[in-house]
Structure formats: structure tokens, C-alpha cells
Enzyme design. Structure first.
Site, short mmCIF file in Angstrom:
data_model
loop_
_atom_site.label_atom_id
_atom_site.label_comp_id
_atom_site.label_asym_id
_atom_site.label_seq_id
_atom_site.Cartn_x
_atom_site.Cartn_y
_atom_site.Cartn_z
N GLU A 115 0.83 -1.19 0.00
CA GLU A 115 0.00 0.00 0.00
C GLU A 115 0.87 1.25 0.00
O GLU A 115 1.94 1.28 0.57
CB GLU A 115 -0.91 -0.01 1.22
CG GLU A 115 -1.94 -1.12 1.11
CD GLU A 115 -2.82 -1.25 2.34
OE1 GLU A 115 -4.00 -1.55 2.16
OE2 GLU A 115 -2.34 -1.07 3.47
N CYS A 128 3.66 8.43 1.22
CA CYS A 128 4.17 7.48 2.20
C CYS A 128 4.42 6.17 1.46
O CYS A 128 3.50 5.52 0.97
CB CYS A 128 3.16 7.31 3.32
SG CYS A 128 3.70 6.17 4.58
N CYS A 135 6.93 -7.07 7.34
CA CYS A 135 8.09 -6.56 8.09
C CYS A 135 8.59 -7.68 8.97
O CYS A 135 7.79 -8.44 9.52
CB CYS A 135 7.64 -5.37 8.94
SG CYS A 135 9.01 -4.49 9.73
N CYS A 139 6.79 -4.87 15.99
CA CYS A 139 6.35 -3.85 16.93
C CYS A 139 4.89 -4.15 17.29
O CYS A 139 4.06 -4.37 16.40
CB CYS A 139 6.51 -2.47 16.32
SG CYS A 139 8.21 -2.17 15.80
N CYS A 142 1.82 -2.20 15.83
CA CYS A 142 1.80 -1.91 14.39
C CYS A 142 1.12 -3.02 13.61
O CYS A 142 1.45 -4.20 13.77
CB CYS A 142 3.24 -1.73 13.90
SG CYS A 142 3.37 -1.57 12.11
N CYS A 368 -1.17 5.87 9.85
CA CYS A 368 0.08 5.22 10.26
C CYS A 368 -0.20 3.90 10.95
O CYS A 368 -1.02 3.82 11.84
CB CYS A 368 0.83 6.03 11.31
SG CYS A 368 1.25 7.64 10.80
N1 SAH Z 1 9.38 0.54 9.89
C1 SAH Z 1 9.62 1.92 9.98
C2 SAH Z 1 8.73 2.74 9.09
C3 SAH Z 1 7.25 2.37 9.02
S1 SAH Z 1 6.23 2.71 10.35
C4 SAH Z 1 9.50 2.37 11.40
O1 SAH Z 1 9.04 1.61 12.23
O2 SAH Z 1 9.90 3.50 11.69
C5 SAH Z 1 5.85 4.44 10.30
C6 SAH Z 1 5.47 5.00 11.67
O3 SAH Z 1 4.14 4.63 12.07
C7 SAH Z 1 6.39 4.48 12.76
O4 SAH Z 1 6.78 5.50 13.64
C8 SAH Z 1 5.51 3.49 13.44
O5 SAH Z 1 5.98 3.22 14.70
C9 SAH Z 1 4.17 4.17 13.40
N2 SAH Z 1 3.05 3.28 13.68
C10 SAH Z 1 3.00 1.95 13.49
N3 SAH Z 1 1.81 1.47 13.89
C11 SAH Z 1 1.08 2.51 14.34
C12 SAH Z 1 -0.25 2.66 14.85
N4 SAH Z 1 -1.06 1.61 14.94
N5 SAH Z 1 -0.66 3.87 15.19
C13 SAH Z 1 0.16 4.94 15.03
N6 SAH Z 1 1.40 4.87 14.55
C14 SAH Z 1 1.87 3.68 14.21
FE1 SF4 Z 2 7.96 -2.89 11.09
FE2 SF4 Z 2 5.74 -1.69 11.93
FE3 SF4 Z 2 7.82 -1.91 13.57
FE4 SF4 Z 2 7.94 -0.22 11.50
S1 SF4 Z 2 6.57 -0.07 13.24
S2 SF4 Z 2 9.52 -1.68 12.15
S3 SF4 Z 2 6.75 -1.38 9.96
S4 SF4 Z 2 6.62 -3.63 12.72
#
Ligand code: SAH
Ligand code: SF4
Length: 393
Positions: A115, A128, A135, A139, A142, A368
Site C-alpha cells: 500500500e 508514504c 516486516c 512492533c 503496528c 500510520c
Molecule cells: N518501519 C519503519 C517505518 C514504518 S512505520 C519504522 O518503524 O519506523 C511508520 C510509523 O508509524 C512508525 O513510527 C511506526 O511506529 C508508526 N506506527 C505503526 N503502527 C502505528 C499505529 N497503529 N498507530 C500509530 N502509529 C503507528
Molecule cells: Fe515494522 Fe511496523 Fe515496527 Fe515499522 S513499526 S519496524 S513497519 S513492525
């Protein structure tokens, strides 16, 4: 929050005749393109000039067929067409949110899907971009992290996302886009699916193409790479890409960060901070963006805010507070609005910009952390997600 305004969605089926197996010029570095041209018989002496010409057609004009490259001899155009393709990922769906955010689902080789989100704002338009299908990191807040890694995207698939968005926005000169207008796609953030620093070379090569002055020509200051904290690649990012850096910080103690951003177990907060301190000078960039997702009763106390301020002391920083975006099965809740504001206030009073990121495109799950291609079959179970979040029973 569910928007009530209508969502538009159309399913596009753009037939693409793929010449099987031919190398794609999209995504090649200038050197790679040069070698590829020499390999089909382009005289060494001419190769650099041919790269320049083809580069401009593809990345400045937005041309997709060799026949239109009118400053090349007809025979040579035919030879190119027999030898290469100019190919982008295939757009599958395009959704437009009530707030103007656009989300594209695109299909890449192997049938995988990623996406891309376009966010229009007053003074800029940000794309974006995704760097991986899924991934490897997990996290716990996420959505993408609940999807297993399928594969890294190629440089062509990464820059291809930018090109597809420009197609949709009608921003190529070839499409008649007016010159010297404020650009619709003026910024790129590598904040889609995946950890860009676990796909370093492809991300670097794609961003080099985006920055190349003979083509898309985006300044390195308009490109922001977000990492969860892959420390060994941070210095390399400064040297080899030189873009802006954002870091998914999200917690102020190792204990909590280990749970939220498990890569912290490998490179903890102290190690990460050391790398971040060196980044601005090494990359000649202004300041680092600290992303901080606001999770109710997990990382949102006044004490957390004060600890955060202490931790980032000495680093030119902006703190981007991200209200948690929910997704089905998520083991967290968004902090209350007053809590987010109180948190922002402490940081602001300590002298740092602390914008609260307005969730965009929530009605189309484009915000995000909500990205995840629904078609990917291999998912983790709810129990696995909870166990990894340290919430398991
Ligand atoms: N993998 C990279 C880039 C993608 S995530 C990283 O982790 O930085 C982009 C941003 O969205 C990151 O700061 C991530 O922590 C945040 N993010 C992920 N899941 C989210 C959620 N459910 N609500 C708000 N932000 C989120
Ligand atoms: Fe991967 Fe989501 Fe963690 Fe970014 S925030 S490193 S996309 S698991």
C-alpha cells in the site's frame, strides 16, 4: 473515529503486456543502466549520453514507451524495446478518503501487494512509500508488524510507487502538468510497510533516483526515512542517502521499548541515542524527528514526557506525537486527547516542537500503522501478537 462522508473507490485493471524476463530500466542506478546499455551494443563512448537521454524521458517526462523517445535514432529505439521494459507495479485499487488522502494498493511481481498513501496538505503533498512486503520486526502496536515478511521490494518497485502516484496526480510534463506550480507530490516519507534499513541498498538506490536533478528531482530535505532503530545502518544512511531521519522511539525506558519496538533488545536506547547524536552532522541535516505513538497508560505519562526530554538533550529534534491508530485485534488504545496535549506541552516547554500528527485517511485504513495488504494470507494469530506484546496469558 469513522468518517461518514462517502469514500470513493475504483478498481482499476490496467492491462500490462509484460515482455517476459526483460530487464526493467526503472530502478536501475545510472551506472547499472550504463552497463545494461553497453551490454546490448551501445558504444562505450556514447553510453553516458544515452543514459542521460533515457533517464530524462523516464524520470523527467514520465514517458513509458521507447517509441516516444524522439531524440534517439529509430533503430536504437527498436533495440531498446527488444531489450528492456519500462515497468511499474500494477495499480489494483485506489481509494480516496473523505479528507483527500489517497490510498493505492499495488501489485508487484509474485502477486504480492503493498500500500502507498498520498497525503495532501496546504503547503505540501506527501507520499508514504513502502519498502518491504510485511516486516520482519514485530512492533506490538503496528498492523504491518502482524504480517510476516514476504520480501524486500526492489529499487524499481520503490521508485515505481512514486511514479504511480505521479501518474495518478497527473504530475508529469508528459501528462501536461504545468511547470513551476507547487508540486503535488513534494515530499516522500519512507513510513509505509516495512523497515527501510533492512532493505538498505534498494531504498538507497530508489531515493537516489528520486533525488536525481535530471528527473524527479526531489531535494534530500524533502525525503524522510523512518527507522525503528537499526543502529548499524544509521551512519550509512547519513553518508549514502543524506535524507532526513525519523526514528520510531515510542518509549523512554528499555523495559517498555523492548515490548513496543522489539528491535530495542538488540540496540537499546543508549546505543540508539549515540547513533542519532551523530546523524545531523554526518548527513548535514537539521534535526531528527522522534516519532512517539501515544498508547493509553503504556507510554503517555508526564514522567515519560520528562524522561524523553532528558534523553534527547543535545540532539536537534522535533517530536512527532502520533495518536495510536487502532486496527482489528490491536492490544492497545489511543491515549485520551487531554493526555496527548499535556504530554506535548511538557515537550514544547522544554524547547522542542511537538506537533501532534492528525490521523489522516482513517476511514480507508490509511493512517500510520494501519497498512497491511488484506490479501496476504500468512498472518500471525491474535495470541501470537499478544504474546509478543508481553500481554500473553
Ligand atoms: N518501519 C519503519 C517505518 C514504518 S512505520 C519504522 O518503524 O519506523 C511508520 C510509523 O508509524 C512508525 O513510527 C511506526 O511506529 C508508526 N506506527 C505503526 N503502527 C502505528 C499505529 N497503529 N498507530 C500509530 N502509529 C503507528
Ligand atoms: Fe515494522 Fe511496523 Fe515496527 Fe515499522 S513499526 S519496524 S513497519 S513492525
Amino acid at each position: 473515529m469513522t468518517a461518514t462522508a462517502p469514500i470513493t473507490q475504483d478498481v482499476l485493471t490496467i492491462p500490462r503486456k509484460l515482455a517476459e524476463g526483460l530487464p526493467n530500466l526503472v530502478g536501475m542506478t545510472r551506472d547499472e543502466m550504463r552497463d545494461a546499455l553497453v551490454a546490448i551494443g551501445t558504444p562505450e563512448k556514447q553510453a553516458k549520453m544515452r543514459v542521460n537521454q533515457i533517464w530524462q524521458w523516464i524520470y523527467h517526462w514520465g514517458v513509458r514507451d521507447f517509441a516516444s523517445m524522439t531524440n534517439l535514432a529509430k533503430d536504437y529505439r527498436a533495440l531498446l524495446a527488444e531489450s528492456f521494459v519500462i515497468e511499474l507495479p500494477e495499480m489494483v485499487t485506489r481509494q480516496v478518503s473523505a479528507d483527500g488522502t489517497r490510498k493505492y494498493l499495488v501489485r508487484i511481481a509474485g502477486g504480492h501487494e503493498v500500500e502507498i498513501v498520498y497525503i495532501p496538505e496546504e503547503d505540501r503533498g506527501t507520499l508514504c512509500v513502502s519498502s518491504q512486503v510485511g516486516c520482519t520486526l514485530t512492533c506490538s502496536f503496528c498492523h504491518t508488524g502482524t504480517q510476516k515478511l514476504v520480501r524486500n521490494l526492489t529499487a524499481g518497485e520503490i521508485i515505481g510507487q512514486v511514479m504511480l502516484a505521479r501518474d495518478d496526480l497527473g504530475e508529469w510534463p508528459e501528462q501536461g502538468a504545468p511547470k513551476n506550480e507547487q508540486r503535488l507530490l513534494s515530499n516522500i516519507v519512507l513510513m509505509g510497510m516495512g523497515e527501510p534499513l533492512y532493505n538498505f541498498e534498494n531504498v538507497r538506490n530508489a531515493m537516489k533516483i528520486a533525488m536525481d536533478p535530471e528527473g524527479i528531482s526531489l531535494s534530500r530535505r524533502r525525503i524522510t526515512l523512518s527507522t525503528s532503530g537499526v543502529v548499524p545502518e544509521i551512519a550509512r544512511t547519513a553518508e549514502e542517502i543524506g535524507c532526513q531521519l525519523a526514528v520510531s522511539f515510542h518509549a523512554t525506558t528499555d523495559e517498555i521499548r523492548d515490548k513496543l519496538v522489539p528491535v530495542n533488545k538488540k540496540w537499546n536506547i543508549a546505543t540508539l541515542m549515540q547513533a542519532l547524536k551523530e546523524y545531523p552532522k554526518a548527513s548535514n541535516s537539521e534535526r531528527i524527528t522522534f516519532e512517539y505513538v501515544m498508547l493509553k497508560d503504556v507510554n503517555d505519562s508526564d514522567e515519560d514526557a520528562r524522561r524523553l526530554v532528558k534523553l534527547i538533550k543535545g540532539v536537534p529534534a522535533k517530536i512527532n506525537l502520533i495518536p495510536f491508530n487502532e486496527w482489528p485485534g490491536a492490544p492497545y488504545q489511543r491515549s485520551d486527547w487531554e493526555r496527548i496535549e499535556a504530554f506535548a506541552d511538557i515537550i514544547y516547554k522544554a524547547g522542542y516542537a511537538s506537533p501532534i500528527r492528525t490521523p489522516r485517511g482513517e476511514d480507508i485504513m490509511a493512517a500510520c500503522g494501519q497498512l497491511k495488504s488484506a490479501t496476504e494470507r500468512e498472518r500471525k494469530s491474535k495470541r501470537q501478537i499478544e504474546a509478543e506484546a508481553g500481554l500473553g496469558h
